[in-house]
Write an enzyme that holds these catalytic residues in place. Structure first.
Site, mmCIF file in Angstrom:
data_model
loop_
_atom_site.group_PDB
_atom_site.id
_atom_site.type_symbol
_atom_site.label_atom_id
_atom_site.label_comp_id
_atom_site.label_asym_id
_atom_site.label_seq_id
_atom_site.Cartn_x
_atom_site.Cartn_y
_atom_site.Cartn_z
ATOM 1 N N MET A 98 0.849 -1.192 0.000
ATOM 2 C CA MET A 98 0.000 0.000 0.000
ATOM 3 C C MET A 98 0.887 1.245 0.000
ATOM 4 S SD MET A 98 -3.404 -0.979 2.086
ATOM 5 C CE MET A 98 -2.780 -0.722 3.730
ATOM 6 N N GLY B 297 11.351 -2.584 5.442
ATOM 7 C CA GLY B 297 10.648 -3.877 5.448
ATOM 8 C C GLY B 297 10.186 -4.236 4.041
ATOM 9 N N HIS B 298 9.608 -3.253 3.337
ATOM 10 C CA HIS B 298 9.182 -3.503 1.951
ATOM 11 C C HIS B 298 10.409 -3.764 1.076
ATOM 12 C CE1 HIS B 298 5.771 -0.865 3.393
ATOM 13 N NE2 HIS B 298 5.108 -1.903 2.911
ATOM 14 N N GLY C 164 5.212 -9.657 4.193
ATOM 15 C CA GLY C 164 5.976 -9.525 5.432
ATOM 16 C C GLY C 164 5.299 -10.286 6.565
ATOM 17 N N GLN D 291 -2.366 -12.090 8.054
ATOM 18 C CA GLN D 291 -2.599 -11.837 6.624
ATOM 19 C C GLN D 291 -1.890 -12.897 5.779
ATOM 20 O OE1 GLN D 291 -2.554 -7.882 4.487
ATOM 21 N NE2 GLN D 291 -0.420 -8.422 4.161
ATOM 22 N N VAL E 252 11.320 -6.915 9.522
ATOM 23 C CA VAL E 252 12.504 -6.071 9.719
ATOM 24 C C VAL E 252 12.217 -5.166 10.921
ATOM 25 C CG1 VAL E 252 14.022 -4.332 8.689
ATOM 26 C CG2 VAL E 252 13.036 -6.135 7.268
ATOM 27 N N SER F 178 4.580 1.340 8.432
ATOM 28 C CA SER F 178 4.308 2.671 7.867
ATOM 29 C C SER F 178 3.669 3.572 8.914
ATOM 30 C CB SER F 178 3.371 2.542 6.670
ATOM 31 O OG SER F 178 3.932 1.657 5.740
HETATM 32 O O1 PAF Z 1 0.034 -5.708 3.589
HETATM 33 C C1 PAF Z 1 -0.411 -4.811 2.847
HETATM 34 O O2 PAF Z 1 0.249 -3.811 2.596
HETATM 35 C C2 PAF Z 1 -1.804 -4.944 2.270
HETATM 36 O O3 PAF Z 1 -2.677 -5.548 3.160
HETATM 37 C C3 PAF Z 1 -1.832 -5.657 0.912
HETATM 38 C C4 PAF Z 1 -1.350 -7.101 1.017
HETATM 39 C C5 PAF Z 1 -0.942 -4.914 -0.077
HETATM 40 C C6 PAF Z 1 -3.248 -5.680 0.347
HETATM 41 O O4 PAF Z 1 -3.749 -4.401 0.178
#
Ligand code: PAF
Length: 284
Positions: free
Chosen positions: A29, A35-36, A146, A152, A175, A185
């Site tokens: 998002m 981390g990303h 992550g 999730q 991370v 974030s």
């Molecule tokens: O983890 C996230 O940033 C969101 O939940 C995702 C997997 C991109 C779905 O919108």
């Protein structure tokens, strides 16, 4: 780096990639942080092509949640993606993803129910819906998530299995800041004292509880942990032990140490919602 603002343009580009190419996908998002970057690096290592998506998905936010306030830092995000050598970035619009009269949602009905499922009703339906839509457009071989958002990860893994999707869902280690605080974030909303002194207590307690489980087969300090975190300023939503991968309730009296466990926390600190977890690896 190819940047697509329309799903159709992206699909036209994707359809021209030769089939033996291995495609890695990192859905996000935005408001990208290290981390990303670690998800992207892992995908770059394991695939020929890496695709990143940035889309603040409205259907996973409840009516009183922070969809409008969610940080949006597109220029910095694209800069990071470019510097890491991502091949393509998909930036769909809400109207493109959810056109007028859109009415189909995907619902996983077991793993998504406890923990965040209780405090964010409908959240995981929004997540599975957008992730499936993105998977159908991107058609990745591997998708990277992550482990800070462990629930999730397990919900998406279950959806992929249940719907026979042909891709692997890869969980990448959380991370952390040097203090142990998981990168998020939303950390930017914390005051400096909360960020450096109070928020790191989450991980300290999670590690202590994991030690207890490994040495005693139970976590007798869980109430103490909850009290301590509350006294430090947290409004706790949950601090729970669940078995993996289905997130069932943990019963220490029948645990055979052959099943992985998740110790998961969610709570508000200065109105900012923080989540974190550790996994207790089973002894096989
Ligand atoms: O983890 C996230 O940033 C969101 O939940 C995702 C997997 C991109 C779905 O919108």
């Amino acid at each position: 780096m190819n940047v697509f603002r329309s799903i159709q343009d992206f699909k036209n580009w994707r359809s021209k990639l030769p089939p033996p190419v291995s495609v890695g996908f990192v859905p996000t998002m935005g408001a990208l942080h290290p981390g990303h970057a670690s998800l992207i690096r892992r995908s770059l290592l394991e695939n020929d092509i890496t695709i990143l998506s940035i889309f603040v998905n409205p259907t996973q936010f409840g009516p009183n949640e922070d969809f409008n306030q969610y940080p949006r830092t597109l220029e910095e995000d694209l800069e990071l993606a470019r510097s890491l050598r991502v091949d393509a970035v998909l930036l769909p619009t809400v109207a493109d993803v959810y056109p007028t009269h859109y009415s189909t949602m995907i619902c996983e009905s077991v793993v998504s129910k406890p923990l965040c499922g209780i405090f964010r009703p409908g959240h995981f339906d929004g997540v599975t819906t957008i992730v499936l839509k993105l998977f159908l457009g991107v058609r990745p071989n591997h998708a990277y998530f992550g482990m800070k958002d462990a629930q999730q990860f397990y919900v998406i893994q279950k959806m992929v299995k249940d719907l026979d999707l042909e891709l692997s869902v890869v969980g990448v280690d959380t991370v952390r800041e040097e203090s142990g605080l998981a990168l998020s974030s939303r950390n930017r909303y914390l005051s400096s004292d909360a960020r450096t002194r109070v928020a790191p207590m989450i991980y300290t307690w999670l590690c202590r509880l994991r030690e207890e489980i490994l040495s005693k087969g139970a976590a007798p300090s869980i109430q103490l942990a909850a009290r301590d975190l509350k006294e430090a300023g947290f409004q706790i939503q949950y601090l729970e032990i669940r078995s993996l991968p289905r997130l069932e309730s943990f019963d220490a009296s029948i645990w055979q140490k052959d099943q992985d466990l998740l110790i998961a926390f969610a709570g508000l600190l200065e109105k900012t919602r923080l989540i974190d977890n550790v996994i207790v690896q089973a002894i096989h």
